[in-house]
Motif scaffolding. Structure first.
Motif, mmCIF file in Angstrom:
data_model
loop_
_atom_site.group_PDB
_atom_site.id
_atom_site.type_symbol
_atom_site.label_atom_id
_atom_site.label_comp_id
_atom_site.label_asym_id
_atom_site.label_seq_id
_atom_site.Cartn_x
_atom_site.Cartn_y
_atom_site.Cartn_z
ATOM 1 N N ASP A 107 0.923 -0.945 0.297
ATOM 2 C CA ASP A 107 0.483 0.327 -0.337
ATOM 3 C C ASP A 107 1.157 0.925 0.668
ATOM 4 O OD1 ASP A 107 -1.769 1.423 0.112
ATOM 5 O OD2 ASP A 107 -2.823 1.479 2.031
ATOM 6 N N LEU A 110 0.015 4.830 1.625
ATOM 7 C CA LEU A 110 0.930 4.974 3.454
ATOM 8 C C LEU A 110 1.852 5.647 2.974
ATOM 9 C CD1 LEU A 110 -0.458 0.913 5.158
ATOM 10 C CD2 LEU A 110 -1.246 3.564 5.128
ATOM 11 N N THR A 113 0.977 9.455 4.446
ATOM 12 C CA THR A 113 1.410 9.022 5.749
ATOM 13 C C THR A 113 2.048 8.961 6.939
ATOM 14 O OG1 THR A 113 -1.365 7.903 4.561
ATOM 15 C CG2 THR A 113 -0.943 7.896 7.518
ATOM 16 N N ASN A 120 6.472 6.789 8.561
ATOM 17 C CA ASN A 120 5.393 6.760 7.758
ATOM 18 C C ASN A 120 5.194 5.531 7.677
ATOM 19 O OD1 ASN A 120 6.371 8.649 6.323
ATOM 20 N ND2 ASN A 120 7.224 8.085 5.121
ATOM 21 N N ALA A 121 2.962 5.573 7.770
ATOM 22 C CA ALA A 121 2.719 4.574 8.447
ATOM 23 C C ALA A 121 2.832 2.730 7.159
ATOM 24 C CB ALA A 121 1.255 4.542 8.132
ATOM 25 N N TYR A 122 3.494 3.466 5.898
ATOM 26 C CA TYR A 122 3.879 1.739 5.299
ATOM 27 C C TYR A 122 4.930 1.075 5.727
ATOM 28 C CZ TYR A 122 5.908 0.285 0.529
ATOM 29 O OH TYR A 122 6.477 -0.589 0.293
#
Length: 219
Positions: A107, A110, A113, A120-122
């Motif tokens: 994803d 992300l 984000t 980062n949420a990734y």
């Protein structure tokens, strides 16, 4: 000792005798050395501390072959105190929490984000909870052995550093990682494949077979 483990040991002996000049990728790092095996008491203590049961194939390898050393990528990491210390920063329950993926994930949205100064949420470590780092292929690509959940005992790749996501290490992936790490990714993109991840034994055996074949062709 199981027949599978004895087979791996026999192939290791053959590969070591064949590759005296370290032609196989990563072999200059491990130089075909194995770390000492763990004892059953050491495995039991580790499982009790982290509240897990190690996958049978991996456990048999630790007990009868070695706790890391020679192996895929730059070598098998095994149960490494440095890696365990890094993991414990995330909490002692990191290994016992269920691995959350059953299919490939990437994803990239992300990456945009963030939460203040947080990563980062990734790159959220929760995406690989319930798994143990067992090898590094370079460029930030990690091979991880799933310890808990439906994928327990299987090998997955974490290539988020290269924005490649997290995905099962299939036979198709193994052909890429164990034959020629420098081959272009796009040569493999159009090939249909079974998406089933290899077990620890299948992964290690695949590397041995392809490494032996590579060295024999060079002779």
């Amino acid at each position: 000792m199981s027949d599978k483990i004895q087979d791996l040991k026999n192939k290791l002996i053959r590969l070591t005798s064949l590759d005296k000049s370290f032609e196989v990728f990563g072999s200059e790092s491990h130089q075909y050395r194995l770390n000492p095996c763990l004892s059953e008491a050491e495995v039991s203590q580790l499982e009790a501390k982290y509240k897990v049961t190690l996958p049978t194939e991996f456990c048999n390898f630790l007990l009868n072959v070695g706790n890391g050393g020679v192996g895929p990528g730059y070598g098998l990491i095994g149960i490494d105190s440095v890696e365990l210390s890094k993991m414990e920063i995330l909490g002692l329950d990191f290994l016992s929490l269920p691995f959350c993926l059953n299919e490939e994930w990437n994803d990239l949205d992300l990456l945009q984000t963030s939460n203040g100064d947080a990563p980062n949420a990734y790159y959220d470590p929760k995406l690989v909870q319930g798994s143990l780092l067992v090898a590094e292929y370079g460029c930030g690509i990690e091979a991880r052995l799933v310890i808990t959940g439906e994928q327990a005992g299987k090998i997955w790749i974490d290539d988020r550093v290269g924005e490649g996501g997290i995905y099962p290490l299939t036979c198709h992936c193994a052909a890429f990682f164990h034959d020629d790490p420098d081959i272009e990714d796009n040569l493999y993109e159009s090939v249909e494949e079974v998406k089933e991840a290899l077990t620890f034994y299948e992964w290690y055996d695949n590397w041995l077979n392809r490494s032996i074949s590579q060295v024999v062709q060079l002779m």
